[in-house]
Design a protein around this motif. Structure first.
Motif, PDB file in Angstrom:
ATOM      1  N   GLU A 206      29.980  38.711  37.613  1.00 60.69           N
ATOM      2  CA  GLU A 206      31.104  37.940  37.060  1.00 60.69           C
ATOM      3  C   GLU A 206      31.064  36.520  37.610  1.00 60.69           C
ATOM      4  N   SER A 207      31.599  35.547  36.835  1.00 66.07           N
ATOM      5  CA  SER A 207      31.568  34.169  37.340  1.00 66.07           C
ATOM      6  C   SER A 207      32.787  33.875  38.205  1.00 66.07           C
ATOM      7  N   GLY A 208      33.750  34.758  38.226  1.00 61.42           N
ATOM      8  CA  GLY A 208      34.938  34.575  39.072  1.00 61.42           C
ATOM      9  C   GLY A 208      35.999  35.581  38.677  1.00 61.42           C
ATOM     10  N   MET A 209      37.042  35.618  39.481  1.00 58.38           N
ATOM     11  CA  MET A 209      38.158  36.535  39.218  1.00 58.38           C
ATOM     12  C   MET A 209      39.431  35.699  39.113  1.00 58.38           C
ATOM     13  N   GLU A 210      40.386  36.157  38.319  1.00 53.95           N
ATOM     14  CA  GLU A 210      41.653  35.436  38.216  1.00 53.95           C
ATOM     15  C   GLU A 210      42.803  36.427  38.203  1.00 53.95           C
ATOM     16  N   LEU A 211      43.851  36.075  38.946  1.00 55.01           N
ATOM     17  CA  LEU A 211      45.109  36.825  38.849  1.00 55.01           C
ATOM     18  C   LEU A 211      46.101  35.902  38.175  1.00 55.01           C
ATOM     19  N   HIS A 212      46.615  36.330  37.026  1.00 54.61           N
ATOM     20  CA  HIS A 212      47.633  35.535  36.323  1.00 54.61           C
ATOM     21  C   HIS A 212      48.983  36.186  36.616  1.00 54.61           C
ATOM     22  N   HIS A 213      49.763  35.536  37.475  1.00 58.12           N
ATOM     23  CA  HIS A 213      51.065  36.086  37.872  1.00 58.12           C
ATOM     24  C   HIS A 213      52.145  35.556  36.936  1.00 58.12           C
ATOM     25  N   LEU A 214      52.865  36.452  36.280  1.00 59.43           N
ATOM     26  CA  LEU A 214      54.014  36.083  35.449  1.00 59.43           C
ATOM     27  C   LEU A 214      55.256  36.384  36.291  1.00 59.43           C
ATOM     28  N   ILE A 215      55.929  35.337  36.718  1.00 58.13           N
ATOM     29  CA  ILE A 215      56.967  35.495  37.738  1.00 58.13           C
ATOM     30  C   ILE A 215      58.347  35.503  37.087  1.00 58.13           C
ATOM     31  N   LYS A 216      59.102  36.578  37.389  1.00 58.29           N
ATOM     32  CA  LYS A 216      60.352  36.851  36.649  1.00 58.29           C
ATOM     33  C   LYS A 216      61.582  36.205  37.289  1.00 58.29           C
ATOM     34  N   THR A 217      61.410  35.084  37.953  1.00 61.01           N
ATOM     35  CA  THR A 217      62.565  34.414  38.541  1.00 61.01           C
ATOM     36  C   THR A 217      63.492  33.926  37.434  1.00 61.01           C
ATOM     37  N   LYS A 218      64.719  33.513  37.813  1.00 60.78           N
ATOM     38  CA  LYS A 218      65.700  33.083  36.805  1.00 60.78           C
ATOM     39  C   LYS A 218      65.056  32.087  35.845  1.00 60.78           C
ATOM     40  N   GLN A 219      64.380  31.118  36.412  1.00 61.71           N
ATOM     41  CA  GLN A 219      63.552  30.224  35.579  1.00 61.71           C
ATOM     42  C   GLN A 219      62.115  30.721  35.730  1.00 61.71           C
ATOM     43  N   PRO A 220      61.597  31.444  34.734  1.00 62.24           N
ATOM     44  CA  PRO A 220      60.273  32.070  34.919  1.00 62.24           C
ATOM     45  C   PRO A 220      59.181  31.047  35.241  1.00 62.24           C
ATOM     46  N   LYS A 221      58.183  31.535  35.963  1.00 55.42           N
ATOM     47  CA  LYS A 221      57.071  30.654  36.365  1.00 55.42           C
ATOM     48  C   LYS A 221      55.747  31.395  36.136  1.00 55.42           C
ATOM     49  N   VAL A 222      54.687  30.614  36.165  1.00 50.60           N
ATOM     50  CA  VAL A 222      53.344  31.205  36.037  1.00 50.60           C
ATOM     51  C   VAL A 222      52.491  30.687  37.188  1.00 50.60           C
ATOM     52  N   LEU A 223      51.752  31.571  37.802  1.00 44.48           N
ATOM     53  CA  LEU A 223      50.801  31.150  38.838  1.00 44.48           C
ATOM     54  C   LEU A 223      49.439  31.735  38.472  1.00 44.48           C
ATOM     55  N   VAL A 224      48.489  30.843  38.238  1.00 44.35           N
ATOM     56  CA  VAL A 224      47.120  31.308  37.956  1.00 44.35           C
ATOM     57  C   VAL A 224      46.313  31.145  39.238  1.00 44.35           C
ATOM     58  N   GLN A 225      45.861  32.268  39.751  1.00 43.69           N
ATOM     59  CA  GLN A 225      45.146  32.273  41.031  1.00 43.69           C
ATOM     60  C   GLN A 225      43.666  32.504  40.755  1.00 43.69           C
ATOM     61  N   LYS A 226      42.852  31.514  41.086  1.00 40.49           N
ATOM     62  CA  LYS A 226      41.412  31.616  40.806  1.00 40.49           C
ATOM     63  C   LYS A 226      40.676  32.035  42.069  1.00 40.49           C
ATOM     64  N   LEU A 227      39.858  33.039  41.931  1.00 39.18           N
ATOM     65  CA  LEU A 227      39.133  33.588  43.081  1.00 39.18           C
ATOM     66  C   LEU A 227      37.630  33.569  42.802  1.00 39.18           C
ATOM     67  N   LYS A 228      36.859  33.519  43.877  1.00 39.74           N
ATOM     68  CA  LYS A 228      35.401  33.502  43.733  1.00 39.74           C
ATOM     69  C   LYS A 228      34.898  34.896  43.314  1.00 39.74           C
ATOM     70  N   PRO A 229      33.636  34.982  42.863  1.00 37.53           N
ATOM     71  CA  PRO A 229      33.092  36.318  42.587  1.00 37.53           C
ATOM     72  C   PRO A 229      33.204  37.203  43.829  1.00 37.53           C
ATOM     73  N   VAL A 230      33.307  38.487  43.585  1.00 35.86           N
ATOM     74  CA  VAL A 230      33.459  39.447  44.690  1.00 35.86           C
ATOM     75  C   VAL A 230      32.169  39.450  45.531  1.00 35.86           C
ATOM     76  N   THR A 231      32.328  39.428  46.835  1.00 39.10           N
ATOM     77  CA  THR A 231      31.150  39.356  47.725  1.00 39.10           C
ATOM     78  C   THR A 231      30.454  40.718  47.841  1.00 39.10           C
ATOM     79  N   ASP A 232      29.202  40.679  48.272  1.00 37.55           N
ATOM     80  CA  ASP A 232      28.443  41.924  48.484  1.00 37.55           C
ATOM     81  C   ASP A 232      29.143  42.795  49.535  1.00 37.55           C
TER      82      ASP A 232
END
Ligand code: SF4
Length: 279
Positions: A206-232
């Protein structure tokens, strides 16, 4: 009282029950592995005894948002993007159909209405964030991958999304903004499993991993967390964990892991009354 030696007890409970259809070793998934890592006794209640549970409002919201995201991304993947109004209709349909299958106890009728409307707002906030540019081609949506590794039950994973170039994406709904370091650590087993499955299926990393957090606060937010490929090292660690998992299930090790979340565990009552697996 007849004392049954430990080895006899294991023989009396043949492992084919555990490995057979619907048994906990029929296949290994990220949710099974995570449950086992969190608390082996909870794993026993959920995957061996299969005790019925109630769906929590948070789980229901997560499933409804996830189902609508799946529709949205599938439309994009098939080059037939859904209009926002169509997606909204589907979101409400998913909400109702999930409730039919898995009822939820809401605080009040109004609570359900409020949570439904807020969940749609969370969904819209994510769409408006354009976290995956509209013009980007998707490699896959809800990709079901199976792999056979030596001496292990089949591995199974359903990857939420694979972006152009082989970036693996997993969607998370969260009540508050997560700490990125903690989130990367907490979800590392699941991400390693998806990376392993992707590599087995495609023959490439894979070229990388991503966690897309959909945050349910009163004013909703989005956090896209980009991570490197998984190590050996992480893949080796996962392989080790998978073998420990299998050994522990065959050994019927249902050791509890009491922790500050036990009060919200769906098996709290059964756990308090525990008299052993062969009671
Ligand atoms: S109450 Fe706590 S120790 Fe018991 S099964 Fe649930 S998580 Fe495990």
């Amino acid at each position: 009282m007849i004392c049954i030696p430990k080895m006899k007890a294991k023989e009396a409970e043949p492992t084919y029950i555990l490995r057979g259809q619907d048994g906990p070793l029929e296949y290994i998934s990220a949710s099974r592995l995570n449950c086992w890592m969190g608390c082996r006794r909870k794993f026993y209640f959920r995957y061996v005894l299969k005790l019925p549970t109630c769906t929590s409002p948070a789980l229901h919201v997560g499933k409804s948002v996830h189902n609508a995201l799946q529709d949205w991304n599938h439309g994009r993947w098939a080059a037939k993007p859904l209009a926002r109004e169509e997606l909204q209709k589907r979101f409400y349909a998913h909400w109702d159909s999930e409730l039919k299958d898995n009822p939820v106890t809401w605080k009040t009728e109004q609570d359900e209405i409020d949570q439904c409307q807020h969940s749609w707002k969370v969904q819209e906030t994510y769409l408006d964030s354009n976290s995956i540019p509209q013009e980007e081609a998707l490699e896959g949506v809800e990709v079901r991958i199976e792999a056979e590794l030596d001496d292990l039950p089949p591995l199974l994973g359903i990857v939420d999304l694979v972006r152009e170039g082989g970036r693996i994406v997993d969607f998370k709904t969260a009540a508050k903004t997560p700490n990125e370091e903690t989130a990367a650590f907490t979800h590392s087993t699941q991400l390693s499993l998806y990376a392993l499955l992707y590599r087995e299926a495609t023959g490439k990393e894979e070229s990388g991993m991503e966690l897309h957090h959909l945050i349910k606060t009163k004013q909703p937010k989005v956090l896209v967390q980009k991570l490197k490929p998984v190590t050996d090292r992480k893949i080796t660690e996962l392989n080790d964990t998978l073998h420990r998992y299998v050994d522990s299930v065959i050994d019927e090790d249902w050791t509890p892991s009491p922790n500050f979340m036990c009060g919200s565990c769906e098996f709290f009552e059964q756990c308090k009354q525990w008299k052993g697996a062969v009671a």
